[in-house]
Design an enzyme around this catalytic site. Structure first.
Site, PDB file in Angstrom:
ATOM      1  N   HIS C 126     -11.077 -12.233   3.944  1.00 56.70           N
ATOM      2  CA  HIS C 126     -11.702 -11.175   2.947  1.00 56.70           C
ATOM      3  C   HIS C 126     -11.988 -11.966   1.860  1.00 56.70           C
ATOM      4  O   HIS C 126     -12.829 -12.586   2.124  1.00 56.70           O
ATOM      5  CB  HIS C 126      -9.623 -10.590   2.287  1.00 56.70           C
ATOM      6  CG  HIS C 126     -10.431  -9.099   1.630  1.00 56.70           C
ATOM      7  ND1 HIS C 126     -10.815  -8.926   0.327  1.00 56.70           N
ATOM      8  CD2 HIS C 126     -10.077  -8.524   2.129  1.00 56.70           C
ATOM      9  CE1 HIS C 126     -10.613  -8.282   0.629  1.00 56.70           C
ATOM     10  NE2 HIS C 126      -9.863  -7.132   1.638  1.00 56.70           N
ATOM     11  N   ASP C 203      -3.423 -16.717   1.588  1.00 54.49           N
ATOM     12  CA  ASP C 203      -3.692 -15.164   1.188  1.00 54.49           C
ATOM     13  C   ASP C 203      -3.119 -15.061   2.026  1.00 54.49           C
ATOM     14  O   ASP C 203      -3.191 -14.948   3.434  1.00 54.49           O
ATOM     15  CB  ASP C 203      -5.344 -15.116   1.381  1.00 54.49           C
ATOM     16  CG  ASP C 203      -5.486 -13.807   1.273  1.00 54.49           C
ATOM     17  OD1 ASP C 203      -4.494 -12.274   0.966  1.00 54.49           O
ATOM     18  OD2 ASP C 203      -6.678 -13.254   1.360  1.00 54.49           O
ATOM     19  N   GLN C 206      -1.858 -10.000   4.557  1.00 52.35           N
ATOM     20  CA  GLN C 206      -2.306  -9.039   5.611  1.00 52.35           C
ATOM     21  C   GLN C 206      -0.021 -10.192   6.360  1.00 52.35           C
ATOM     22  O   GLN C 206      -0.450  -9.342   7.675  1.00 52.35           O
ATOM     23  CB  GLN C 206      -3.063  -9.661   6.448  1.00 52.35           C
ATOM     24  CG  GLN C 206      -4.341  -8.937   6.139  1.00 52.35           C
ATOM     25  CD  GLN C 206      -4.019  -7.410   5.537  1.00 52.35           C
ATOM     26  OE1 GLN C 206      -3.253  -6.993   6.588  1.00 52.35           O
ATOM     27  NE2 GLN C 206      -4.456  -6.528   5.286  1.00 52.35           N
ATOM     28  N   LYS C 229       1.310  -3.420  -0.812  1.00 50.42           N
ATOM     29  CA  LYS C 229       1.098  -3.265   1.280  1.00 50.42           C
ATOM     30  C   LYS C 229       2.203  -3.666   2.070  1.00 50.42           C
ATOM     31  O   LYS C 229       2.485  -3.951   3.272  1.00 50.42           O
ATOM     32  CB  LYS C 229      -0.039  -4.229   1.769  1.00 50.42           C
ATOM     33  CG  LYS C 229      -1.236  -4.459   1.502  1.00 50.42           C
ATOM     34  CD  LYS C 229      -2.140  -5.235   2.108  1.00 50.42           C
ATOM     35  CE  LYS C 229      -3.475  -5.714   1.347  1.00 50.42           C
ATOM     36  NZ  LYS C 229      -4.703  -4.774   1.707  1.00 50.42           N
ATOM     37  N   CYS C 367     -14.306  -5.739   4.070  1.00 50.60           N
ATOM     38  CA  CYS C 367     -14.166  -6.477   3.049  1.00 50.60           C
ATOM     39  C   CYS C 367     -14.693  -8.576   4.234  1.00 50.60           C
ATOM     40  O   CYS C 367     -13.453  -8.855   3.726  1.00 50.60           O
ATOM     41  CB  CYS C 367     -12.910  -6.710   1.950  1.00 50.60           C
ATOM     42  SG  CYS C 367     -13.095  -5.112   1.663  1.00 50.60           S
TER      43      CYS C 367
HETATM   44  C1  PLP Z   1      -6.765 -11.184   3.532  1.00 49.88           C
HETATM   45  C2  PLP Z   1      -6.643 -10.148   2.698  1.00 49.88           C
HETATM   46  N1  PLP Z   1      -7.486 -10.881   1.363  1.00 49.88           N
HETATM   47  C3  PLP Z   1      -6.681  -9.907   0.867  1.00 49.88           C
HETATM   48  C4  PLP Z   1      -7.030  -8.668   0.029  1.00 49.88           C
HETATM   49  C5  PLP Z   1      -7.144  -7.915  -1.737  1.00 49.88           C
HETATM   50  O1  PLP Z   1      -5.871  -7.536  -2.131  1.00 49.88           O
HETATM   51  P1  PLP Z   1      -5.944  -6.627  -3.324  1.00 49.88           P
HETATM   52  O2  PLP Z   1      -6.959  -5.949  -3.050  1.00 49.88           O
HETATM   53  O3  PLP Z   1      -4.539  -5.995  -2.852  1.00 49.88           O
HETATM   54  O4  PLP Z   1      -6.510  -7.014  -4.240  1.00 49.88           O
HETATM   55  C6  PLP Z   1      -6.426  -8.281   1.228  1.00 49.88           C
HETATM   56  C7  PLP Z   1      -6.584  -6.647   0.787  1.00 49.88           C
HETATM   57  O5  PLP Z   1      -7.451  -5.861   1.503  1.00 49.88           O
HETATM   58  C8  PLP Z   1      -6.590  -8.626   2.440  1.00 49.88           C
HETATM   59  O6  PLP Z   1      -6.673  -7.964   3.410  1.00 49.88           O
END
Ligand code: PLP
Ligand code: PLP
Lengths: 409, 142, 409, 142
Positions: C126, C203, C206, C229, C367
């Site tokens: 992401h 991270d 998900q 989430k 993203c």
């Molecule tokens: C794999 C991953 N990393 C990071 C994020 C970023 O999370 P947040 O927007 O809650 O900071 C997301 C959210 O879409 C994600 O799916």
């Protein structure tokens, strides 16, 4: 009281569910408003409505919920733009709080400041407006200069003028001191600093609950606050910055939303305000903050200010009748905050006893150790009034205070 | 008296009071009878950390029993530490380490147990038990 | 379906007020769960209860409300500690989101990395797990190496092994790809990286909605996620870090709470977790996040996982019957996410049409531009299922998809 | 025809449809009749920014009227820009700058006005009006 102001206190108190609460068998008397304000039902309802009707991630979704959430979120930005009279809505950045806002700006100057540059802050600052600049100075070699206070707790303006020179790059002062409630002469400070081409950030966390702020008239470069102090929920801050400065400083967080193009070689940043709003923001919080602002404006900051002044004057008068009670921070320009000690009694002792009577006060250093060091005290007891407080509550507090003193002496 | 017995004694004493005002006044009185720490120990090294008021504690091992002394710049904290010392002082390290602290609830001081009570009982108890642990380790090593 | 799992879907759906919503005259079908999950009533209620009963700033107040709020806030920390099986509760840091958590860690290594050091990330990341490391590399001169994916979207483990060497300092991989739903072999990655003394951040944004994560068993150095989430509110992130690393990296924000002593000469930092939680946090959000976690655990992540797999398999099977439909990300290890395109039709077009039928999908780059660049597509349509979705909803989606395709071809 | 008249014509045309499906189908058909931009203009310089799909627009001044051409890689976006071009093309810069855009609401495309619609009408309208502004400035300078 009702004759003098346009505040209908009975109606207003009905708007705040928490005021029905009992603490230790007594009606809650909440005098810790400078730490966080209580939340009117409309704001709570807006959060319920968000999660029950249109909870969704914003900005990128083509679907209806995402659209409604984005609209409401961006609408909140416009509310704050109008409230602070900013030129552009993208000059309003949503953060997670004043502390975040200040750190964002401090981080932004890491690449801009050089060793030998000077930063002016005041002795009245909250830790949130001290530590980030210390961290910045450590990285850049810039130096912090401090505007001193006098024995009343007021900034010594002539000393400020002496600190200014061609090396002064940044000036950081709070609009209102959280520990003493003193309103600083920020317009004079901004104008004088600008004569030296210094950039000014005003920490408005304690001002926005009590007065209207016009960033254009002030000609301030950055202005920050938290919405949990203005009837909003926790976890939302505001950063106003002039477009030119927001364009000049780099982003703080990297992530989704704040980029335009991403490849592994290089990413390019999005425009304002997205550049500074990486990641999923506190969507429900931002929307509810806008509702909180609307609520305060529906009562009117002028009415609030007037009513709170009455409470302040009444309490000050009554409290000064108590033997050995000393109030810190004496100024004609004050918000409804009283910071005090009684003789040698430790503030913690008094805070603990009045709590037993259901009265919420704050005690200790109040995140402003330099002020306590100046007065050579371990801390104070702080009572801070809001427009939903009453004279009757102040009377009960005075009674509890007498009881505490007699128990503790 | 065993730790448990002192605790029960305290529970009985506090049970005599009708309201919190009397309980607090009694606690403040107990504070006044606290065996005070020598002033040379009133330094940062002897501070119980995480307190809004200052609480200094020292412990010595006398005839295999730990003897605590303390002071505080706040009266209520002084009362609290006095109660703890009455319970824990003059006991063997092991007994102190293993002692339950449920009595606090019963004497109506539960609200001081919150992580938030900057002068909290919890930090003080932790500190006293840490002293006991240190002495116990020393005894085991000898 | 009910025979195979322990999910009582009828009862569960009653827990989510938003599922009563109509969109464009149709019942809402929410298939954008990977962007944010919907919020059960217990979580909404916990927010209402907070603001109606004990809203207060935490940690420093001696009064009852502050105490109750602090207790609830710290209790939430313990819930997450237990859930992730961390050694200590102070190893759980509350942030404003995954993005904030990642940036906190990236910032922490600014002083530690040297030019020539290497950072490994994956092509599946992401943007939130790419841009902060690019910013870090720009400051330190470290270099980013990328684990490539194969045509199925799976990481090529042998390529990862080739990238590892004595200069490898940090490895950052997501547990599950947000764009494709592929579950990465993080245990293997962590173990291999540790052989080279590299520090690993996973991270988990998900992953945490779909599976139990045990940071001790994984032996992971940092693990991050967002609670929006996992049935929590917006604006709260989790950072788990091993005590030794959290002690090693400097604080990110300066401010209240995170300091021990403040003078203008020098401030000393507080211990964990306060060192990283400067300023007033999202108190109601953190408390509600704990309730959201409880809610998910009351259903059981294993049950959720099993049920969602059924939905995934059913939808995959049905969708592959559609001519020219291509699913990106093929793996036995997948969460309930399907990222796809139909022929040459632009994802935006399909997303817009199915929205008219009340179906919320996400479209675009998600993203994750590097993945789209790899597949040479402008983006995908992503449907992501949660345990409150049903096969009947999938059927309606397939019907809408057919209609969209016929309108758009 | 004046801009206002074209808008009314469009409102009438869209009013004939019973539901959004028919409206969308008509919009898609309009997209197919869009005067296409030359492929040399399909570069980033001509992109409408902030769109999820790509929308390219160019404008030329012919006999004091602006003539727009455009294209998009998404069919719905192409339909939307086609509608806008039908309304705005072949008019004087000033008329374009001053034209109201309320008709969008009435033809049932309001939901595309959200700041969120990555392919939003708003960005496209802004872009067309920017072209008009640029040409107007040029005319004034001459
Ligand atoms: C794999 C991953 N990393 C990071 C994020 C970023 O999370 P947040 O927007 O809650 O900071 C997301 C959210 O879409 C994600 O799916
Ligand atoms: C003057 C001042 N500055 C900064 C802050 C920090 O605000 P927050 O904790 O919302 O980040 C406060 C809040 O107490 C304050 O009063």
């Amino acid at each position: 009281m009702k004759k003098n102001t346009n505040i209908n206190i009975k109606e207003i108190r009905k708007d705040f569910p928490i005021l029905n609460r009992k603490v230790n068998g007594n009606d809650l008397i909440y005098f810790d408003n400078a730490a966080t304000s209580q939340t009117p039902k409309v704001v709570i309802d807006s959060i319920v409505s968000y999660y029950s009707n249109y909870n969704s991630n914003i900005h990128r979704g083509v679907h209806a919920l995402s659209q409604e959430a984005t609209d409401a979120y961006e609408n909140s930005r416009i509310k704050f733009q109008k409230h602070f009279n900013a030129d552009n809505s993208f000059e309003i950045i949503f953060t997670s709080g004043t502390t975040h806002s200040i750190n964002l700006v401090a981080n932004g100057f890491k690449k801009i400041l050089k060793s030998g540059d000077e930063i002016i802050i005041s002795q009245l600052e909250h830790h949130s407006n001290i530590v980030p600049w210390q961290m910045l100075c450590e990285e850049t070699g810039a130096k912090i200069k401090v505007i001193p206070i006098d024995h009343n707790g007021e900034l010594v303006f002539s000393e400020f003028e002496k600190l200014l020179n061609s090396r002064t790059e940044l000036v950081f002062v709070n609009h209102v001191s959280n520990a003493l409630g003193i309103i600083n002469p920020i317009k004079k400070i901004i104008d004088r600093a600008h004569e030296f081409n210094a950039i000014v950030l005003i920490d408005g966390a304690q001002a926005t609950p009590h007065m209207k702020v016009d960033v254009l008239k002030l000609d301030v470069d950055f202005y920050v606050t938290s919405t949990h102090k203005i009837c909003g929920p926790t976890g939302v801050g505001i950063l106003y910055g002039k477009e030119k400065w927001l364009n000049k400083i780099p982003p703080f967080f990297g992530g989704g939303e704040m980029i335009d193009q991403v490849t592994f070689e290089k990413s390019t940043y999005a425009g304002l305000p997205n550049k500074f709003e990486a990641g999923t923001p506190n969507i429900s919080g931002v929307i509810a903050s806008g509702i909180g602002l609307d609520y305060m404006n529906s009562i009117g900051l002028e009415n609030i200010n007037k009513y709170e002044s009455e409470l302040l004057n009444y309490a000050t008068k009554e409290m000064l009748l108590i033997e050995d009670l000393k109030i810190y921070g004496v100024s004609k320009e004050k918000t409804s905050v009283i910071s005090f000690n009684v003789g040698e009694i430790h503030p913690y002792d008094i805070g603990s006893i009045v709590d037993k009577f259901g009265i919420a006060t704050r005690t200790g250093q109040l995140c402003a150790q330099p002020i306590m060091d100046y007065f050579k005290i371990p801390g104070t007891i702080r009572v801070s009034f809001s427009f939903y407080n009453t004279k009757e509550e102040i009377d009960l507090f005075i009674k509890a205070l007498h009881k505490a003193i007699s128990m503790l002496s | 008296m065993k730790i448990k017995e002192i605790q029960e004694e305290l529970i009985d004493e506090f049970a005599m009071f009708d309201d919190w005002v009397e309980r607090y006044e009694y606690m403040i009185d107990l504070g006044k009878s606290l065996p005070l720490i020598e002033s040379k120990y009133k330094t940062d090294d002897y501070l119980v950390s995480g307190c809004q008021s200052k609480v200094w504690v020292n412990a010595e091992l006398i005839d295999n029993n730990i003897v605590f002394k303390a002071d505080s710049d706040a009266i209520i904290s002084k009362g609290i530490i006095a109660i703890l010392i009455r319970v824990f002082s003059h006991h063997k390290p092991n007994e102190i380490i293993e002692a339950s602290t449920d009595f606090i609830d019963e004497i109506g001081l539960k609200d001081h147990l919150s992580p938030n009570r900057a002068n909290g009982l919890s930090s003080m108890i932790k500190q006293l038990k840490l002293y006991a642990l240190a002495y116990q380790t020393k005894i085991n090593d000898e």
